[in-house]
Write a protein that holds these residues in place. Structure first.
Motif, PDB file in Angstrom:
ATOM      1  N   ILE A   1       0.862  -1.176   0.000  1.00 36.67           N
ATOM      2  CA  ILE A   1       0.000   0.000   0.000  1.00 36.67           C
ATOM      3  C   ILE A   1       0.901   1.229   0.000  1.00 36.67           C
ATOM      4  N   THR A   2       0.651   2.157  -0.909  1.00 32.38           N
ATOM      5  CA  THR A   2       1.520   3.328  -1.051  1.00 32.38           C
ATOM      6  C   THR A   2       0.966   4.523  -0.293  1.00 32.38           C
ATOM      7  N   ALA A   3       1.822   5.528  -0.143  1.00 32.40           N
ATOM      8  CA  ALA A   3       1.395   6.769   0.511  1.00 32.40           C
ATOM      9  C   ALA A   3       0.291   7.442  -0.298  1.00 32.40           C
ATOM     10  N   VAL A   4       0.375   7.337  -1.625  1.00 25.31           N
ATOM     11  CA  VAL A   4      -0.662   7.928  -2.490  1.00 25.31           C
ATOM     12  C   VAL A   4      -2.010   7.252  -2.250  1.00 25.31           C
ATOM     13  N   ASP A   5      -1.993   5.924  -2.029  1.00 24.91           N
ATOM     14  CA  ASP A   5      -3.242   5.205  -1.744  1.00 24.91           C
ATOM     15  C   ASP A   5      -3.915   5.760  -0.480  1.00 24.91           C
ATOM     16  N   ILE A   6      -3.104   6.036   0.519  1.00 18.87           N
ATOM     17  CA  ILE A   6      -3.641   6.552   1.781  1.00 18.87           C
ATOM     18  C   ILE A   6      -4.168   7.975   1.598  1.00 18.87           C
ATOM     19  N   GLU A   7      -3.471   8.779   0.794  1.00 19.19           N
ATOM     20  CA  GLU A   7      -3.945  10.138   0.497  1.00 19.19           C
ATOM     21  C   GLU A   7      -5.325  10.086  -0.162  1.00 19.19           C
ATOM     22  N   LYS A   8      -5.490   9.182  -1.128  1.00 17.52           N
ATOM     23  CA  LYS A   8      -6.770   9.048  -1.831  1.00 17.52           C
ATOM     24  C   LYS A   8      -7.887   8.638  -0.873  1.00 17.52           C
ATOM     25  N   ALA A   9      -7.564   7.717   0.037  1.00 17.30           N
ATOM     26  CA  ALA A   9      -8.564   7.262   1.003  1.00 17.30           C
ATOM     27  C   ALA A   9      -8.991   8.413   1.908  1.00 17.30           C
ATOM     28  N   ALA A  10      -8.030   9.205   2.359  1.00 10.03           N
ATOM     29  CA  ALA A  10      -8.342  10.335   3.236  1.00 10.03           C
ATOM     30  C   ALA A  10      -9.210  11.351   2.514  1.00 10.03           C
ATOM     31  N   TYR A  11      -8.885  11.612   1.264  1.00  7.21           N
ATOM     32  CA  TYR A  11      -9.658  12.586   0.472  1.00  7.21           C
ATOM     33  C   TYR A  11     -11.092  12.100   0.276  1.00  7.21           C
ATOM     34  N   LYS A  12     -11.248  10.814  -0.041  1.00  7.56           N
ATOM     35  CA  LYS A  12     -12.583  10.246  -0.274  1.00  7.56           C
ATOM     36  C   LYS A  12     -13.415  10.288   1.001  1.00  7.56           C
ATOM     37  N   ILE A  13     -12.827   9.910   2.124  1.00  3.92           N
ATOM     38  CA  ILE A  13     -13.544   9.908   3.402  1.00  3.92           C
ATOM     39  C   ILE A  13     -13.969  11.335   3.775  1.00  3.92           C
ATOM     40  N   SER A  14     -13.079  12.293   3.556  1.00  2.00           N
ATOM     41  CA  SER A  14     -13.381  13.683   3.884  1.00  2.00           C
ATOM     42  C   SER A  14     -14.558  14.200   3.068  1.00  2.00           C
ATOM     43  N   LYS A  15     -14.533  13.947   1.738  1.00  4.09           N
ATOM     44  CA  LYS A  15     -15.611  14.435   0.871  1.00  4.09           C
ATOM     45  C   LYS A  15     -16.928  13.736   1.178  1.00  4.09           C
ATOM     46  N   SER A  16     -16.873  12.427   1.469  1.00  2.00           N
ATOM     47  CA  SER A  16     -18.089  11.685   1.799  1.00  2.00           C
ATOM     48  C   SER A  16     -18.713  12.224   3.076  1.00  2.00           C
ATOM     49  N   ALA A  17     -17.878  12.556   4.060  1.00  2.00           N
ATOM     50  CA  ALA A  17     -18.372  13.092   5.331  1.00  2.00           C
ATOM     51  C   ALA A  17     -19.034  14.447   5.129  1.00  2.00           C
ATOM     52  N   GLN A  18     -18.443  15.284   4.257  1.00  2.00           N
ATOM     53  CA  GLN A  18     -19.016  16.599   3.990  1.00  2.00           C
ATOM     54  C   GLN A  18     -20.363  16.485   3.282  1.00  2.00           C
TER      55      GLN A  18
END
Length: 298
Positions: free
Chosen positions: A105-122
């Motif tokens: 799992i790459t750092a970019v994968d984790i960045e994408k997950a964080a971005y998706k979770i943030s937008k979904s929460a909003q």
């Protein structure tokens, strides 16, 4: 970057440059090594620190989750210390997730997950706010007449670029570009024509004199006066091209001489009063013929 996987030194070095802070420095390093180095994004920082502050003190918890309003508005200082915390947490999380997933799992994968979770929460929060809207506000909206709809202006369809523009856009190694009649364009000549215009010099004058001499010779071969209309001159070129089996733009003085040697002649009144259809055909042949490969109309 050295062999040390921690990018703190590199972040510090890049941050000394004018206009570069830890966040921008992390972006540059992430492009260099997207596997291990995360980008200092707001979403990633808030996701990794939703339970604790940067120092890791759980007693100083600032929010219950990324969807919590306090966390969404949490101030980020974009310091090297904050990035060090992001890197440490990302590295730990990568190791755990890679072990569980059985693949890296790459750092970019984790960045994408964080971005998706943030937008979904909003989005979820926005929907919830609409569902809980007071009845009075809903009634007020129902009583107010809707504003008249404005006609949407039709967006004009983008114009198709000219063949010469397409040729320039493709570049010297691009695929061949053809004009409306199917002739391949000469990229080098188009680049030359699109450059800065030069003042006419001696060479230009000599070229003009030669064209005048060629025009007089062509008129002599055709048995016509040398002050004919431009379109009749195009009709001559077309006739020579058809008799010799060449393309219109490939006809120059040499082709006229060859045509004369082979005994071709025009009929009396052949080029007088051409039809509108014929005029349109000749105009298309002339249009941009100098830009075609192998053109002798330059």
């Amino acid at each position: 970057m050295s062999e040390d996987p921690n990018p703190s030194k590199a972040i510090s070095t890049l941050s000394k440059l004018k206009g570069i802070g830890p966040a921008t420095a992390s972006l540059l390093l992430s492009c260099y090594d997207p596997v291990t180095i995360p980008f200092f994004s707001d979403e990633l920082f808030r996701w990794l620190h939703w339970q604790t502050d940067v120092d890791g003190d759980t007693k100083k918890r600032k929010s219950k989750g990324i969807e919590d309003n306090g966390n969404a508005n949490r101030k980020i200082n974009y310091t090297a210390k904050e990035y060090a915390s992001i890197f440490e947490k990302t590295t730990t999380l990568r190791a755990r997730l890679s072990k569980e997933a059985g693949e890296p799992i790459t750092a970019v994968d984790i960045e994408k997950a964080a971005y998706k979770i943030s937008k979904s929460a909003q989005e979820e929060k926005s929907t919830s706010a609409l569902d809980n809207e007071p009845d009075a506000a809903v009634e007020t909206k129902a009583l107010c007449p809707p504003s008249p709809k404005r006609r949407k202006k039709k967006t004009p369809e983008p114009k198709e670029p000219m063949p010469s523009t397409k040729c320039l856009q493709k570049g010297p190694r691009g695929s061949p570009t053809y004009d409306e009649l199917g002739y391949e364009l000469d990229y080098d000549y188009i680049v030359k024509c699109s450059g800065r215009p030069r003042r006419p010099g001696k060479r230009a004058e000599e070229k003009t004199d030669q064209k005048m001499k060629d025009g007089a010779r062509k008129a002599e071969i055709m048995g016509r006066p040398d002050d004919v209309r431009v379109q009749e001159g195009a009709a001559w070129d077309d006739r020579v091209a058809r008799d010799l089996g060449k393309a219109f733009h490939e006809v120059g003085m040499e082709e006229y001489e060859e045509w004369a040697k082979k005994g071709f002649k025009i009929k009396e009144g052949e080029f007088e009063d051409p039809s509108e259809e014929e005029k349109e055909r000749l105009t298309k042949l002339q249009s941009g013929c100098a830009l075609r490969k192998g053109s002798k109309h330059r």
